[in-house]
Design an enzyme around this catalytic site. Structure first.
Site, PDB file in Angstrom:
ATOM      1  N   HIS A 402       0.845  -1.194   0.000  1.00 50.16           N
ATOM      2  CA  HIS A 402       0.000   0.000   0.000  1.00 50.16           C
ATOM      3  C   HIS A 402       0.876   1.239   0.000  1.00 50.16           C
ATOM      4  O   HIS A 402       1.939   1.247   0.615  1.00 50.16           O
ATOM      5  CB  HIS A 402      -0.921   0.012   1.228  1.00 50.16           C
ATOM      6  CG  HIS A 402      -2.010   1.020   1.105  1.00 50.16           C
ATOM      7  ND1 HIS A 402      -1.861   2.320   1.547  1.00 50.16           N
ATOM      8  CD2 HIS A 402      -3.229   0.939   0.531  1.00 50.16           C
ATOM      9  CE1 HIS A 402      -2.969   2.981   1.267  1.00 50.16           C
ATOM     10  NE2 HIS A 402      -3.821   2.180   0.649  1.00 50.16           N
ATOM     11  N   GLU A 455      -8.014  -4.820  -0.678  1.00 48.15           N
ATOM     12  CA  GLU A 455      -8.550  -5.589  -1.788  1.00 48.15           C
ATOM     13  C   GLU A 455      -8.568  -7.089  -1.515  1.00 48.15           C
ATOM     14  O   GLU A 455      -9.415  -7.816  -2.024  1.00 48.15           O
ATOM     15  CB  GLU A 455      -7.727  -5.359  -3.067  1.00 48.15           C
ATOM     16  CG  GLU A 455      -7.447  -3.916  -3.401  1.00 48.15           C
ATOM     17  CD  GLU A 455      -8.691  -3.148  -3.712  1.00 48.15           C
ATOM     18  OE1 GLU A 455      -9.778  -3.693  -3.517  1.00 48.15           O
ATOM     19  OE2 GLU A 455      -8.575  -1.993  -4.154  1.00 48.15           O
TER      20      GLU A 455
HETATM   21  C1  COA Z   1      -0.470  -0.334  -3.984  1.00 49.12           C
HETATM   22  C2  COA Z   1       0.886  -0.079  -4.625  1.00 49.12           C
HETATM   23  C3  COA Z   1       0.676   0.564  -6.007  1.00 49.12           C
HETATM   24  C4  COA Z   1       1.681   0.883  -3.727  1.00 49.12           C
HETATM   25  O1  COA Z   1       2.796   1.267  -4.424  1.00 49.12           O
HETATM   26  P1  COA Z   1       3.964   2.122  -3.782  1.00 49.12           P
HETATM   27  O2  COA Z   1       3.558   2.873  -2.605  1.00 49.12           O
HETATM   28  O3  COA Z   1       4.524   2.878  -4.907  1.00 49.12           O
HETATM   29  O4  COA Z   1       4.881   1.014  -3.257  1.00 49.12           O
HETATM   30  P2  COA Z   1       6.376   0.969  -3.640  1.00 49.12           P
HETATM   31  O5  COA Z   1       6.518   0.858  -5.109  1.00 49.12           O
HETATM   32  O6  COA Z   1       7.028   2.119  -2.951  1.00 49.12           O
HETATM   33  O7  COA Z   1       6.815  -0.385  -2.996  1.00 49.12           O
HETATM   34  C5  COA Z   1       8.095  -0.571  -2.462  1.00 49.12           C
HETATM   35  C6  COA Z   1       8.690  -1.842  -2.992  1.00 49.12           C
HETATM   36  O8  COA Z   1       7.800  -2.934  -2.722  1.00 49.12           O
HETATM   37  C7  COA Z   1       7.455  -3.583  -3.928  1.00 49.12           C
HETATM   38  N1  COA Z   1       6.059  -3.950  -3.885  1.00 49.12           N
HETATM   39  C8  COA Z   1       5.021  -3.147  -3.529  1.00 49.12           C
HETATM   40  N2  COA Z   1       3.874  -3.833  -3.616  1.00 49.12           N
HETATM   41  C9  COA Z   1       4.191  -5.062  -4.030  1.00 49.12           C
HETATM   42  C10 COA Z   1       3.418  -6.199  -4.311  1.00 49.12           C
HETATM   43  N3  COA Z   1       2.099  -6.194  -4.170  1.00 49.12           N
HETATM   44  N4  COA Z   1       4.064  -7.315  -4.734  1.00 49.12           N
HETATM   45  C11 COA Z   1       5.400  -7.319  -4.881  1.00 49.12           C
HETATM   46  N5  COA Z   1       6.193  -6.256  -4.633  1.00 49.12           N
HETATM   47  C12 COA Z   1       5.581  -5.144  -4.210  1.00 49.12           C
HETATM   48  C13 COA Z   1       7.724  -2.580  -5.014  1.00 49.12           C
HETATM   49  O9  COA Z   1       7.984  -3.258  -6.239  1.00 49.12           O
HETATM   50  C14 COA Z   1       8.926  -1.860  -4.490  1.00 49.12           C
HETATM   51  O10 COA Z   1      10.041  -2.671  -4.727  1.00 49.12           O
HETATM   52  P3  COA Z   1      11.480  -2.004  -4.954  1.00 49.12           P
HETATM   53  O11 COA Z   1      11.783  -1.257  -3.708  1.00 49.12           O
HETATM   54  O12 COA Z   1      12.362  -3.187  -5.179  1.00 49.12           O
HETATM   55  O13 COA Z   1      11.350  -1.133  -6.151  1.00 49.12           O
HETATM   56  C15 COA Z   1       1.679  -1.378  -4.789  1.00 49.12           C
HETATM   57  O14 COA Z   1       1.899  -1.933  -3.518  1.00 49.12           O
HETATM   58  C16 COA Z   1       0.993  -2.381  -5.693  1.00 49.12           C
HETATM   59  O15 COA Z   1       1.157  -2.325  -6.912  1.00 49.12           O
HETATM   60  N6  COA Z   1       0.192  -3.350  -5.113  1.00 49.12           N
HETATM   61  C17 COA Z   1      -0.553  -4.288  -5.892  1.00 49.12           C
HETATM   62  C18 COA Z   1      -1.828  -3.665  -6.450  1.00 49.12           C
HETATM   63  C19 COA Z   1      -2.917  -3.500  -5.402  1.00 49.12           C
HETATM   64  O16 COA Z   1      -3.154  -4.386  -4.598  1.00 49.12           O
HETATM   65  N7  COA Z   1      -3.590  -2.336  -5.444  1.00 49.12           N
HETATM   66  C20 COA Z   1      -4.654  -2.000  -4.532  1.00 49.12           C
HETATM   67  C21 COA Z   1      -4.202  -0.960  -3.565  1.00 49.12           C
HETATM   68  S1  COA Z   1      -5.385  -0.652  -2.301  1.00 49.12           S
END
Ligand code: COA
Length: 516
Positions: A402, A455
């Site tokens: 998140h 979710e």
């Molecule tokens: C929700 C989301 C977009 C948040 O993104 P964010 O705040 O930008 O998180 P970050 O990209 O800073 O995450 C940090 C690290 O964790 C990883 N990460 C975050 N969510 C992940 C997931 N669900 N699976 C695998 N790796 C994940 C990122 O790739 C990143 O890796 P890195 O440091 O090697 O680049 C992201 O967690 C995601 O894509 N989740 C899946 C989609 C989802 O469930 N969406 C509903 C949200 S309520």
């Protein structure tokens, strides 16, 4: 005179751009002579000098004024029409700086002076060319991180998220506690009015919602066409909300007062669940079913899906899911709605924009994908290998992580309890997958603090309640619209257009446009 500003190595100086030697005239020369010299050298001005000292400038513009005044070029001296003591610039000055400090004066030609003597002339056009190919600087600009992560862009009384504590609230109340103790309509009232309703206010508000949930005929008639032309329920509802705004005569928020904006907001929020179920049923070849508000919010929602009165526990579970997703800080769709409102646009326009933002898988488009994940894993013993492969392939695991929560998502915890209470069939398997994903992500992405988000268990709850996967994102929207509208009303009440800047990093302009 603009003083010496040291030029940075990559910047060009006035001295590099000036025409030198300058074309000059003396104050006692005739205008005709000066004008001939300008024509001969094809320049737009002559610097008027006393020896080498510049005392004036005579430009083409002066000559045009002179001619318009019916002047006699062979009987008038340069001194009479020149601009005395013109602004000058030193050759060492950075061209872009010279441009920005001289642009406001409206000069076209500036004498370049060194040691009190004129050494050249520079045109504002040449300075401008150079000034434009410098990276644009935005005075007072604040550099924000990509995605605006952690940047506070507004003040709000609607609610907030505390990511490190795993806590979020609507107004001053815990959102999870509200979902446990109150009805959706109570929370809706709270978000619109800033306080929980009294018994009398509740019943008046429920009546108001019931009335607003009756779709205008002009919308109802077109719904079959909209459904036929849509590939997802979200697309169809987005189109229908746009139409509803037009049919209900929603006017720009900037032109109306709070009462009219509130009325429009209630109209959109009340119509949303009805439109969702109508579009869904039409897309699956069934007739829409009218709402039955007297059943309660969640029960009426399920009634419109099947035409049967749902089990009260199941209806309450759906309503509680809807309550947990009403608002959640400055998420992408809420921010979008506020940006649109900040332009003064109407409530429906802002909601349609919010729906567009919510439909993306990184925001609200993920709940069905979390269940797809459970299907793809199939059985608990396959979970570790499956998740490891996906993460090593650089994929994100849907339903985890998140942008704000770096600990357990309180909505996920709450919905896990709801799933347990209603005996959701997928819960035991989902629980095992959750533990495995959290373990694998802790190993492969250490320090990122990735946990199940809203979710993951939302999918488990909705699945048990009989909501098909294509309705997961629309059901999220069915209540998030209330959060959008609370934010729209707040934005409109104290509006200031939201207009940030971007750093241009493309090829330096202006490049010559090639001939066609
Ligand atoms: C929700 C989301 C977009 C948040 O993104 P964010 O705040 O930008 O998180 P970050 O990209 O800073 O995450 C940090 C690290 O964790 C990883 N990460 C975050 N969510 C992940 C997931 N669900 N699976 C695998 N790796 C994940 C990122 O790739 C990143 O890796 P890195 O440091 O090697 O680049 C992201 O967690 C995601 O894509 N989740 C899946 C989609 C989802 O469930 N969406 C509903 C949200 S309520």
């Amino acid at each position: 005179m603009l003083g010496r500003v040291p030029a940075t190595p990559t910047h060009r100086t006035v001295g590099e751009l000036m025409s030198s030697p300058p074309i000059t005239a003396t104050p006692s020369e005739l205008i005709a002579e000066a004008s001939d010299r300008m024509r001969e050298h094809r320049v737009g001005s002559v610097v008027v000098v006393d020896g080498r000292r510049p005392i004036g400038i005579l430009t083409e513009r002066d000559l045009v004024r002179f001619a318009a005044a019916g002047g006699d070029a062979v009987g008038t001296k340069v001194a009479e029409w020149m601009t005395e003591e013109p602004d000058t610039v030193a050759p060492g000055v950075d061209a872009a700086d010279a441009f920005s400090s001289l642009a406001e004066h409206g000069y076209r030609h500036i004498p370049v002076v060194e040691g009190g003597e004129v050494v050249g002339v520079v045109s504002m056009r040449d300075l401008m060319r150079v000034a434009q190919i410098q990276p644009v600087t935005h005075p007072g600009a604040i550099e924000a991180p990509p995605g605006l992560k952690g940047v506070v862009v507004a003040e709000t009384k609607v609610g907030d998220v505390r990511g490190l504590e795993g806590f979020y609230h609507y107004r001053e109340f815990s959102a999870v506690e509200l979902a446990a103790k109150r009805t959706l309509e109570d929370v809706w009232f709270l978000l619109f009015e800033g306080r929980l309703p009294t018994a009398a206010e509740r019943s008046a508000f429920v009546d108001e919602i019931a009335e607003a949930s009756v779709l205008p005929d002009a919308v109802r008639r077109v719904l079959p066409e909209i459904a036929a032309g849509s590939t997802t329920v979200m697309e169809g509802v987005r189109t229908a909300v746009s139409l509803l705004g037009a049919v209900r005569g929603m006017r720009p928020t900037i032109d109306i007062g709070h009462e009219e904006r509130r009325r429009d907001a209630v109209a959109v929020c009340a119509a949303m669940p009805v439109l969702i179920m109508a579009v869904h049923r039409l897309m699956s070849g069934q007739e829409p079913i009218d709402p039955r508000p007297e059943l309660g919010y969640g029960a009426s929602y399920l009634w419109m899906l099947t035409g049967t009165e749902p089990d009260p526990d199941v209806a309450r579970a759906v309503e509680q899911y809807q309550m947990t997703t009403i608002d959640h800080g400055f998420n992408a769709s809420t921010f979008t709605s506020r940006v649109i409102t900040s332009t003064g646009a109407d409530v429906a326009a802002a909601v349609v924009g919010g729906m567009g933002a919510l439909s993306g898988p990184l925001h609200g488009g993920a709940p069905s994908r979390a269940l797809d994940l459970l299907d793809a894993i199939g059985s608990p013993e396959r979970a570790r290998a499956y998740i490891t492969d996906r993460v090593q392939a650089g994929e994100v695991i849907m339903g985890f992580g998140h942008a704000v929560y770096k600990t357990e998502d309180p909505r996920s915890n709450f919905l896990r309890d709801v799933a347990e209470r209603i005996g959701a069939e997928k819960l035991p398997f989902a629980g095992e997958v959750e533990r495995t994903v959290v373990d694998v992500l802790a190993e492969l992405k250490p320090g990122r603090n990735l946990y199940a988000n809203v979710e993951f268990y939302a999918g488990v709850v909705m699945d048990h309640c009989g909501l098909p996967r294509q309705l997961f994102t629309p059901t999220f929207a069915s209540s998030r619209v209330i959060g959008w509208c609370a934010n729209i009303l707040e934005q409109a009440a104290e509006n200031r257009i939201i207009r940030p800047s971007a750093r241009y990093v493309g090829p330096p302009p202006p490049q010559p446009v090639p001939d066609a």
